[in-house]
Design a protein around this motif. Structure first.
Motif, PDB file in Angstrom:
ATOM      1  N   LEU A 126      16.605  23.791  56.161  1.00 56.11           N
ATOM      2  CA  LEU A 126      16.763  22.979  54.954  1.00 56.11           C
ATOM      3  C   LEU A 126      17.940  23.475  54.127  1.00 56.11           C
ATOM      4  CD1 LEU A 126      13.163  22.554  53.433  1.00 56.11           C
ATOM      5  CD2 LEU A 126      14.412  20.918  54.839  1.00 56.11           C
ATOM      6  N   HIS A 127      18.607  22.541  53.448  1.00 54.24           N
ATOM      7  CA  HIS A 127      19.567  22.824  52.375  1.00 54.24           C
ATOM      8  C   HIS A 127      20.823  23.550  52.836  1.00 54.24           C
ATOM      9  CE1 HIS A 127      15.700  22.975  49.691  1.00 54.24           C
ATOM     10  NE2 HIS A 127      15.981  21.742  50.093  1.00 54.24           N
ATOM     11  N   GLY A 128      21.138  23.498  54.128  1.00 52.66           N
ATOM     12  CA  GLY A 128      22.349  24.148  54.605  1.00 52.66           C
ATOM     13  C   GLY A 128      23.596  23.549  53.969  1.00 52.66           C
ATOM     14  N   ILE A 129      24.484  24.408  53.478  1.00 50.68           N
ATOM     15  CA  ILE A 129      25.705  23.968  52.810  1.00 50.68           C
ATOM     16  C   ILE A 129      26.789  23.663  53.849  1.00 50.68           C
ATOM     17  CG2 ILE A 129      27.583  24.750  51.307  1.00 50.68           C
ATOM     18  CD1 ILE A 129      25.547  26.281  49.682  1.00 50.68           C
ATOM     19  N   PRO A 130      27.496  22.540  53.726  1.00 46.77           N
ATOM     20  CA  PRO A 130      28.595  22.252  54.652  1.00 46.77           C
ATOM     21  C   PRO A 130      29.644  23.368  54.593  1.00 46.77           C
ATOM     22  CG  PRO A 130      28.030  20.297  53.383  1.00 46.77           C
ATOM     23  CD  PRO A 130      27.272  21.431  52.774  1.00 46.77           C
ATOM     24  N   SER A 131      29.920  23.955  55.742  1.00 50.95           N
ATOM     25  CA  SER A 131      30.861  25.074  55.826  1.00 50.95           C
ATOM     26  C   SER A 131      31.887  24.772  56.925  1.00 50.95           C
ATOM     27  CB  SER A 131      30.106  26.362  56.165  1.00 50.95           C
ATOM     28  OG  SER A 131      29.599  26.296  57.496  1.00 50.95           O
ATOM     29  N   ARG A 132      32.711  25.755  57.221  1.00 56.22           N
ATOM     30  CA  ARG A 132      33.706  25.591  58.275  1.00 56.22           C
ATOM     31  C   ARG A 132      33.159  25.997  59.644  1.00 56.22           C
ATOM     32  NH1 ARG A 132      38.414  23.998  57.209  1.00 56.22           N
ATOM     33  NH2 ARG A 132      39.298  24.948  59.094  1.00 56.22           N
ATOM     34  N   TYR A 133      31.854  26.191  59.716  1.00 54.60           N
ATOM     35  CA  TYR A 133      31.245  26.486  61.021  1.00 54.60           C
ATOM     36  C   TYR A 133      31.508  25.336  61.987  1.00 54.60           C
ATOM     37  CZ  TYR A 133      27.707  27.194  64.622  1.00 54.60           C
ATOM     38  OH  TYR A 133      27.067  27.344  65.825  1.00 54.60           O
ATOM     39  N   ALA A 134      31.953  25.676  63.196  1.00 54.08           N
ATOM     40  CA  ALA A 134      32.219  24.676  64.235  1.00 54.08           C
ATOM     41  C   ALA A 134      31.023  24.584  65.168  1.00 54.08           C
ATOM     42  CB  ALA A 134      33.477  25.047  65.020  1.00 54.08           C
ATOM     43  N   LEU A 135      30.505  23.394  65.354  1.00 58.47           N
ATOM     44  CA  LEU A 135      29.318  23.187  66.179  1.00 58.47           C
ATOM     45  C   LEU A 135      29.551  23.632  67.612  1.00 58.47           C
ATOM     46  CD1 LEU A 135      28.326  19.692  64.796  1.00 58.47           C
ATOM     47  CD2 LEU A 135      27.013  21.810  64.511  1.00 58.47           C
ATOM     48  N   GLN A 136      28.498  24.203  68.194  1.00 58.93           N
ATOM     49  CA  GLN A 136      28.544  24.666  69.578  1.00 58.93           C
ATOM     50  C   GLN A 136      27.572  23.861  70.433  1.00 58.93           C
ATOM     51  OE1 GLN A 136      28.208  28.970  69.942  1.00 58.93           O
ATOM     52  NE2 GLN A 136      28.983  29.249  67.849  1.00 58.93           N
ATOM     53  N   ASP A 137      27.820  23.864  71.735  1.00 60.19           N
ATOM     54  CA  ASP A 137      26.958  23.145  72.664  1.00 60.19           C
ATOM     55  C   ASP A 137      25.535  23.684  72.571  1.00 60.19           C
ATOM     56  OD1 ASP A 137      26.216  21.406  74.703  1.00 60.19           O
ATOM     57  OD2 ASP A 137      26.713  22.834  76.288  1.00 60.19           O
ATOM     58  N   GLY A 138      24.580  22.792  72.330  1.00 59.32           N
ATOM     59  CA  GLY A 138      23.180  23.173  72.243  1.00 59.32           C
ATOM     60  C   GLY A 138      22.694  23.468  70.841  1.00 59.32           C
ATOM     61  N   ASP A 139      23.578  23.451  69.851  1.00 54.04           N
ATOM     62  CA  ASP A 139      23.138  23.656  68.475  1.00 54.04           C
ATOM     63  C   ASP A 139      22.143  22.570  68.061  1.00 54.04           C
ATOM     64  OD1 ASP A 139      24.537  25.950  67.847  1.00 54.04           O
ATOM     65  OD2 ASP A 139      26.172  24.934  66.808  1.00 54.04           O
ATOM     66  N   LEU A 140      21.128  22.977  67.290  1.00 52.34           N
ATOM     67  CA  LEU A 140      20.193  22.029  66.709  1.00 52.34           C
ATOM     68  C   LEU A 140      20.621  21.816  65.253  1.00 52.34           C
ATOM     69  CD1 LEU A 140      16.297  22.114  67.087  1.00 52.34           C
ATOM     70  CD2 LEU A 140      17.483  21.070  65.164  1.00 52.34           C
ATOM     71  N   LEU A 141      20.992  20.589  64.930  1.00 51.57           N
ATOM     72  CA  LEU A 141      21.520  20.263  63.606  1.00 51.57           C
ATOM     73  C   LEU A 141      20.565  19.341  62.869  1.00 51.57           C
ATOM     74  CD1 LEU A 141      23.871  20.244  61.528  1.00 51.57           C
ATOM     75  CD2 LEU A 141      24.799  18.276  62.775  1.00 51.57           C
ATOM     76  N   SER A 142      20.210  19.727  61.646  1.00 55.17           N
ATOM     77  CA  SER A 142      19.428  18.868  60.764  1.00 55.17           C
ATOM     78  C   SER A 142      20.336  18.342  59.663  1.00 55.17           C
ATOM     79  CB  SER A 142      18.254  19.638  60.147  1.00 55.17           C
ATOM     80  OG  SER A 142      17.339  20.055  61.157  1.00 55.17           O
ATOM     81  N   VAL A 143      20.280  17.034  59.433  1.00 56.47           N
ATOM     82  CA  VAL A 143      21.141  16.376  58.459  1.00 56.47           C
ATOM     83  C   VAL A 143      20.271  15.656  57.441  1.00 56.47           C
ATOM     84  CG1 VAL A 143      23.062  14.772  58.114  1.00 56.47           C
ATOM     85  CG2 VAL A 143      22.823  15.988  60.316  1.00 56.47           C
ATOM     86  N   ASP A 144      20.425  16.005  56.177  1.00 61.03           N
ATOM     87  CA  ASP A 144      19.666  15.396  55.084  1.00 61.03           C
ATOM     88  C   ASP A 144      20.664  14.698  54.164  1.00 61.03           C
ATOM     89  OD1 ASP A 144      17.784  14.703  53.203  1.00 61.03           O
ATOM     90  OD2 ASP A 144      17.135  16.751  52.768  1.00 61.03           O
ATOM     91  N   CYS A 145      20.387  13.443  53.811  1.00 57.45           N
ATOM     92  CA  CYS A 145      21.347  12.664  53.029  1.00 57.45           C
ATOM     93  C   CYS A 145      20.621  11.784  52.025  1.00 57.45           C
ATOM     94  CB  CYS A 145      22.193  11.786  53.956  1.00 57.45           C
ATOM     95  SG  CYS A 145      23.460  10.812  53.116  1.00 57.45           S
ATOM     96  N   GLY A 146      21.261  11.590  50.877  1.00 57.06           N
ATOM     97  CA  GLY A 146      20.748  10.669  49.873  1.00 57.06           C
ATOM     98  C   GLY A 146      21.860   9.777  49.374  1.00 57.06           C
ATOM     99  N   ALA A 147      21.484   8.662  48.776  1.00 57.33           N
ATOM    100  CA  ALA A 147      22.455   7.744  48.185  1.00 57.33           C
ATOM    101  C   ALA A 147      21.813   7.058  46.990  1.00 57.33           C
ATOM    102  CB  ALA A 147      22.922   6.705  49.198  1.00 57.33           C
TER     103      ALA A 147
END
Length: 254
Positions: free
Chosen positions: A82-103
């Motif tokens: 939860l609440h991960g801040i967008p950083s300059r980390y580059a995604l790697q093969d097999g990474d599990l990414l959770s994306v939370d968005c509001g509008a």
């Protein structure tokens, strides 16, 4: 205070929810090996801008945070859930990414989250993703007029316990309307038959997040935002904003 929405207000929330859905789809389509998290945040910003919508995340600072949130999406990788801040980390093969968005559009807000693997999806990750998504659906199915908040919480928690996953009631679902976080709180575990009775017009976000290692504890990074499993196991997070209606639960962020 719990505010019930009129049919017209629910339609307005559905318009905001549609923007959230487009942003999540765009981020998922753009997520690939080598793509940086800050670039995914820019993708979401573009969707919101094109829709004339604002981000309820950007600049948000609840009591637990030591600084305003700097992005329009939360991007949490692997043991961050939860609440991960967008950083300059580059995604790697097999990474599990959770994306939370509001509008927020025309004064009404939608909030949703998805989780997926970038590139390869391992068997354990596939099960974690499937069970967390199933818990979201179980919670939605329980959100009918006459039921209680505890029925939704119990439905979510039962899936986690059966699967052997860790969960926490510290962060969970919530009311949604003019703002992103309103009453009532929808914990990710609870006792059926307890809590506020659900009525048509209630709009809530249901958001299970499970930890694969089975440990209920989490820790917070030095950034004051990112929540991680204490045992290093991966987490998954799914969320929809829904309206309780006489015809059953209506997903506003599909």
């Amino acid at each position: 205070m719990v505010e019930l929405k009129t049919p017209g207000e629910i339609e307005a929330m559905a318009a905001a929810g549609a923007v959230v859905a487009r942003a999540l789809t765009a981020v998922r389509d753009a997520a690939d090996v080598g793509v940086r998290l800050v670039d995914l945040d820019e993708v979401a910003r573009g969707v919101l801008k094109d829709a004339g919508a604002a981000s309820p995340f950007l600049g948000y600072q609840p009591s637990f945070a030591n600084s305003p949130y700097p992005g329009v999406v939360c991007l949490s990788v692997n043991d961050a859930v939860l609440h991960g801040i967008p950083s300059r980390y580059a995604l790697q093969d097999g990474d599990l990414l959770s994306v939370d968005c509001g509008a927020t559009l025309d004064g009404w807000t939608g909030d949703a989250a998805i989780s997926f693997c970038v590139g390869r999806t391992g068997e354990q990750d596939a099960r974690l993703l499937e069970r967390t998504a199933a818990a979201l659906q179980a919670g939605i199915d329980a959100a009918v007029p006459g039921a209680r908040v505890g029925d939704v919480s119990a439905a979510v928690g039962a899936v986690a316990r059966t699967a052997g996953y860790g969960l926490s009631t510290d962060f969970g679902g919530h009311g949604v309307g003019h703002t992103m976080h309103e009453d009532p709180h929808i914990a990710n575990d609870g006792r059926a038959g307890r809590g506020l009775r659900l009525r048509a017009g209630l709009t809530i976000a249901i958001e299970p997040w499970f930890l694969a290692g089975g440990v209920n504890a989490y820790r917070v990074d030095d950034d004051g935002w990112t929540l991680r499993s204490t045992d290093g196991s991966r987490g998954a997070h799914f969320e929809h904003t829904i309206a309780v209606t006489e015809d059953g639960p209506r997903i506003l962020t599909r």
